[in-house]
Enzyme design. Structure first.
Site, PDB file in Angstrom:
ATOM      1  CB  CYS A   1       3.757   0.188  -6.756  1.00 55.54           C
ATOM      2  SG  CYS A   1       4.196  -1.497  -7.442  1.00 55.54           S
TER       3      CYS A   1
ATOM      4  N   GLY B   1       1.596   2.234   5.332  1.00 60.81           N
ATOM      5  CA  GLY B   1       2.841   1.405   5.804  1.00 60.81           C
ATOM      6  C   GLY B   1       3.105   1.890   7.220  1.00 60.81           C
TER       7      GLY B   1
ATOM      8  CD  GLU C   1       7.196  -5.512  -1.402  1.00 60.05           C
ATOM      9  OE1 GLU C   1       7.446  -4.632  -2.702  1.00 60.05           O
ATOM     10  OE2 GLU C   1       7.971  -6.406  -1.305  1.00 60.05           O
TER      11      GLU C   1
ATOM     12  N   GLY D   1       0.897  -1.203   0.128  1.00 59.45           N
ATOM     13  CA  GLY D   1      -0.017  -0.108   0.126  1.00 59.45           C
ATOM     14  C   GLY D   1       0.893   1.367   0.006  1.00 59.45           C
TER      15      GLY D   1
HETATM   16  P1  NAD Z   1      -3.458   2.165   0.654  1.00 59.06           P
HETATM   17  O1  NAD Z   1      -2.348   1.861   1.655  1.00 59.06           O
HETATM   18  O2  NAD Z   1      -4.530   3.170   0.892  1.00 59.06           O
HETATM   19  O3  NAD Z   1      -4.457   0.715   0.984  1.00 59.06           O
HETATM   20  C1  NAD Z   1      -3.791  -0.721   1.146  1.00 59.06           C
HETATM   21  C2  NAD Z   1      -4.403  -1.555   2.267  1.00 59.06           C
HETATM   22  O4  NAD Z   1      -4.466  -0.685   3.492  1.00 59.06           O
HETATM   23  C3  NAD Z   1      -5.984  -1.689   2.178  1.00 59.06           C
HETATM   24  O5  NAD Z   1      -6.334  -3.030   2.370  1.00 59.06           O
HETATM   25  C4  NAD Z   1      -6.753  -0.676   2.996  1.00 59.06           C
HETATM   26  O6  NAD Z   1      -7.819  -1.307   3.443  1.00 59.06           O
HETATM   27  C5  NAD Z   1      -5.784  -0.735   4.234  1.00 59.06           C
HETATM   28  N1  NAD Z   1      -5.909   0.813   4.747  1.00 59.06           N
HETATM   29  C6  NAD Z   1      -5.929   1.916   3.949  1.00 59.06           C
HETATM   30  N2  NAD Z   1      -5.684   2.948   5.138  1.00 59.06           N
HETATM   31  C7  NAD Z   1      -5.588   2.408   6.252  1.00 59.06           C
HETATM   32  C8  NAD Z   1      -5.600   3.019   7.625  1.00 59.06           C
HETATM   33  N3  NAD Z   1      -5.516   4.113   7.852  1.00 59.06           N
HETATM   34  N4  NAD Z   1      -5.331   2.327   8.568  1.00 59.06           N
HETATM   35  C9  NAD Z   1      -5.219   0.657   8.298  1.00 59.06           C
HETATM   36  N5  NAD Z   1      -5.360   0.245   7.290  1.00 59.06           N
HETATM   37  C10 NAD Z   1      -5.537   1.048   5.948  1.00 59.06           C
HETATM   38  O7  NAD Z   1      -3.097   1.936  -0.689  1.00 59.06           O
HETATM   39  P2  NAD Z   1      -3.798   1.496  -2.118  1.00 59.06           P
HETATM   40  O8  NAD Z   1      -4.410   2.910  -2.250  1.00 59.06           O
HETATM   41  O9  NAD Z   1      -4.656   0.314  -1.972  1.00 59.06           O
HETATM   42  O10 NAD Z   1      -2.538   1.440  -2.982  1.00 59.06           O
HETATM   43  C11 NAD Z   1      -1.764   2.220  -3.751  1.00 59.06           C
HETATM   44  C12 NAD Z   1      -0.395   2.552  -2.919  1.00 59.06           C
HETATM   45  O11 NAD Z   1       0.065   1.364  -2.904  1.00 59.06           O
HETATM   46  C13 NAD Z   1       0.469   3.374  -3.755  1.00 59.06           C
HETATM   47  O12 NAD Z   1       1.251   4.147  -2.982  1.00 59.06           O
HETATM   48  C14 NAD Z   1       1.243   2.192  -4.498  1.00 59.06           C
HETATM   49  O13 NAD Z   1       2.439   2.939  -4.949  1.00 59.06           O
HETATM   50  C15 NAD Z   1       1.413   1.128  -3.528  1.00 59.06           C
HETATM   51  N6  NAD Z   1       1.699  -0.089  -4.026  1.00 59.06           N
HETATM   52  C16 NAD Z   1       2.823  -0.554  -4.053  1.00 59.06           C
HETATM   53  C17 NAD Z   1       3.054  -1.956  -4.719  1.00 59.06           C
HETATM   54  C18 NAD Z   1       4.367  -2.565  -4.251  1.00 59.06           C
HETATM   55  O14 NAD Z   1       4.635  -3.617  -4.750  1.00 59.06           O
HETATM   56  N7  NAD Z   1       5.312  -2.054  -3.711  1.00 59.06           N
HETATM   57  C19 NAD Z   1       2.010  -2.560  -5.315  1.00 59.06           C
HETATM   58  C20 NAD Z   1       0.826  -1.889  -5.391  1.00 59.06           C
HETATM   59  C21 NAD Z   1       0.791  -0.528  -4.874  1.00 59.06           C
END
Ligand code: NAD
Length: 484
Positions: free
Chosen positions: A252, A197, A214, A192
């Site tokens: 990402c 993170g 990640e 995420g």
């Molecule tokens: P996100 O961090 O918003 O969500 C990821 C997970 O976290 C979801 O399951 C969500 O329910 C949970 N979440 C969200 N906010 C939260 C909070 N405040 N407290 C606890 N849990 C929470 O990310 P996204 O919008 O789903 O994805 C986009 C991001 O992920 C971008 O920054 C992208 O670069 C990154 N990403 C990284 C990779 C990698 O392999 N490095 C792959 C895909 C996406």
């Protein structure tokens, strides 16, 4: 909310019980689950195509390339390597330990939590799951709530194929993720954004739970090789492939911005326009080969990035937004202000800024003055420049003369560094990520070295100095009384 928490606790209790039963540690269980996962993907191709189309407007070819095909490939690779990965690794011990033998045994962490993102909703849920299964863990999977259809598909289908006492799916939003994070896991694997993170890492710290994060960030593409028509053609196709042709920039490791010398900017823009037209026709909005923005929130986020007047002035191609269809046209910017949000935040959408430099060497300083990227792409044939980029920058991965291909490669680690992440996975790295490497040493009752025990004296000090310096010749002389 209380009921949801109770449900989570019940699931965790069952996963813990299953892990303690030892069933997931057997090679047969791991292989059966990996085979079942491959079967799940084979049997449900059409459902996955449909879910990805509904969530993101992804074309089936793109879905096969980035989700179904890629995950099947990873699962088959894990199956073919599992015996080798699981085998204890013998270690030759130094003479100091004689007589003894040593080995490293990989053991599963236990009950692991996997939280995934929405942009590759099947891939990002199942790729870490392959590693967790291969390593013999039980798993709670929390798919992203934003890819609604894919999350439902995973929750409905996984229990039909995989051992539902050992692998569970919990769907829900941020509140559910927060509840999951309150529990004690033996490992958390999170995909995420860096802000979340940091929340995950704080929650894990309470229980000293190891994490793999990640995350994302801004991945630059350095364009040095634009001197011959063939180079330009290949470079531009690969740049567009790593931007608009992959979930319409919601990737990402997608190209976030381009760094190029000023003198090449006009040629580059023309070539980008030509290739966009070739890929998506005169009117990309009508193309079935380009994905849609995931939801209104992200559509508005991207709209705001473009609405900054100084950024709007920098548009040299595209800029069409259609909220009803959640569509944003491939958009190119030339030299937007570096302090605008578009250049300080991860774009994660179909907007591609080109930043011009007087000299391409300046790209190294440009990248180093920002957070460490998940990936750097550099198009160059200059071997000296390549070496400078390798030693002069830090990023999760560094790819010369292509984009995104690293995510297909099972033998290289995939992960970030600094703000783009902690840890790595794919192939054997996934197995390691979900395993604890346990050191095992076997000693004999024979040969007791008294100098390791009190009472201390000069002889014992000399003995220890020579033993730790591996100076066995003088050690022998000392023991024979021929050395003082
Ligand atoms: P996100 O961090 O918003 O969500 C990821 C997970 O976290 C979801 O399951 C969500 O329910 C949970 N979440 C969200 N906010 C939260 C909070 N405040 N407290 C606890 N849990 C929470 O990310 P996204 O919008 O789903 O994805 C986009 C991001 O992920 C971008 O920054 C992208 O670069 C990154 N990403 C990284 C990779 C990698 O392999 N490095 C792959 C895909 C996406």
């Amino acid at each position: 909310m209380a009921a949801a928490m109770g449900e989570i606790e019940d699931k965790l209790a069952e996963l813990t019980q299953t892990f303690r039963s030892g069933i997931t540690k057997s090679v047969a269980w791991r292989k059966n689950q990996l085979r079942a996962l491959i079967e799940l993907l084979q049997d449900n191709e059409d459902k996955i195509f449909k879910a990805l189309h509904q969530d993101l407007g992804k074309h089936p070819v793109e879905t096969y390339r980035d989700e179904i095909g890629l995950i099947k490939k990873s699962a088959k690779y894990a199956l073919s390597c599992l015996d080798k990965w699981m085998a204890p690794k013998k270690r030759r011990l130094p003479l100091l330990f004689f007589p003894a033998s040593g080995e490293v045994v990989s053991e599963p962490f236990g009950v692991v939590l996997i939280c995934s993102a929405w942009n590759f909703p099947i891939n990002l849920a199942l790729e870490p799951l392959i590693g967790a299964i291969a390593a013999g863990n039980t798993v709670m999977l929390k798919p992203s709530e934003l890819a609604v259809e894919c999350a439902s598909f995973l929750a409905e289908t996984i229990p039909l194929y995989l051992d539902c006492k050992a692998i569970k799916v919990t769907n829900g939003g941020v509140d559910v993720c927060e509840q999951l994070l309150q529990q004690k896991w033996n490992k958390i694997f999170f995909t995420g954004n860096p802000r979340v993170g940091s929340i995950v890492m704080s929650a894990a710290a309470k229980h000293l739970t190891p994490v793999t994060l990640e995350l994302g960030g801004k991945c630059p593409a350095i364009l040095d090789t634009l001197s011959s028509p063939l180079d330009i053609k290949v470079t531009v196709k690969r740049i567009i492939g790593g931007k608009f042709a992959s979930c319409n920039g919601q990737v990402c490791v997608g190209v976030d911005y381009i760094l190029v010398e000023k003198k090449f900017a006009a040629t580059l823009i023309e070539s980008l326009k030509t290739t966009i037209k070739k890929f998506y026709g005169e009117n990309p909005k009508d193309s079935k080969s380009i994905s849609r923005i995931i939801n209104e929130y992200h559509f508005e986020r991207l709209r705001k990035l473009l609405e900054d007047p100084l950024v709007a002035d920098a548009i040299v191609h595209g800029g069409l937004l259609d909220k009803e269809n959640l569509f944003i046209e491939p958009t190119i910017l030339l030299d937007p202000p570096l302090d605008a949000e578009i250049m300080t935040e991860e774009i994660f959408g179909p907007i591609l800024p080109i930043i011009t430099l007087n000299n391409i060497q300046e790209s190294i300083e440009f990248i180093n003055s920002r957070p460490k990227p998940l990936a750097i792409y550099a198009f160059t044939k200059d071997e000296t420049f390549k070496k400078q980029i390798v030693s002069g920058t830090s990023s999760g991965s560094l790819i010369f003369n292509d984009t995104l291909v690293q995510q297909l490669c099972d033998v290289l680690p995939f992960g970030g560094v600094g703000q783009s992440g902690i840890g790595r996975y794919h192939g054997h790295y996934s197995f390691e990520t979900f395993s604890h490497e346990k050191a095992i040493m076997q000693r004999s009752f024979f040969l007791e070295l008294e100098p390791r025990y009190p009472p201390w004296n000069d002889f014992k000090m000399k003995f220890l100095r020579l033993a730790y310096d591996f100076d066995y010749f003088n050690l022998l002389l000392l023991l024979l009384g021929l050395k003082r």
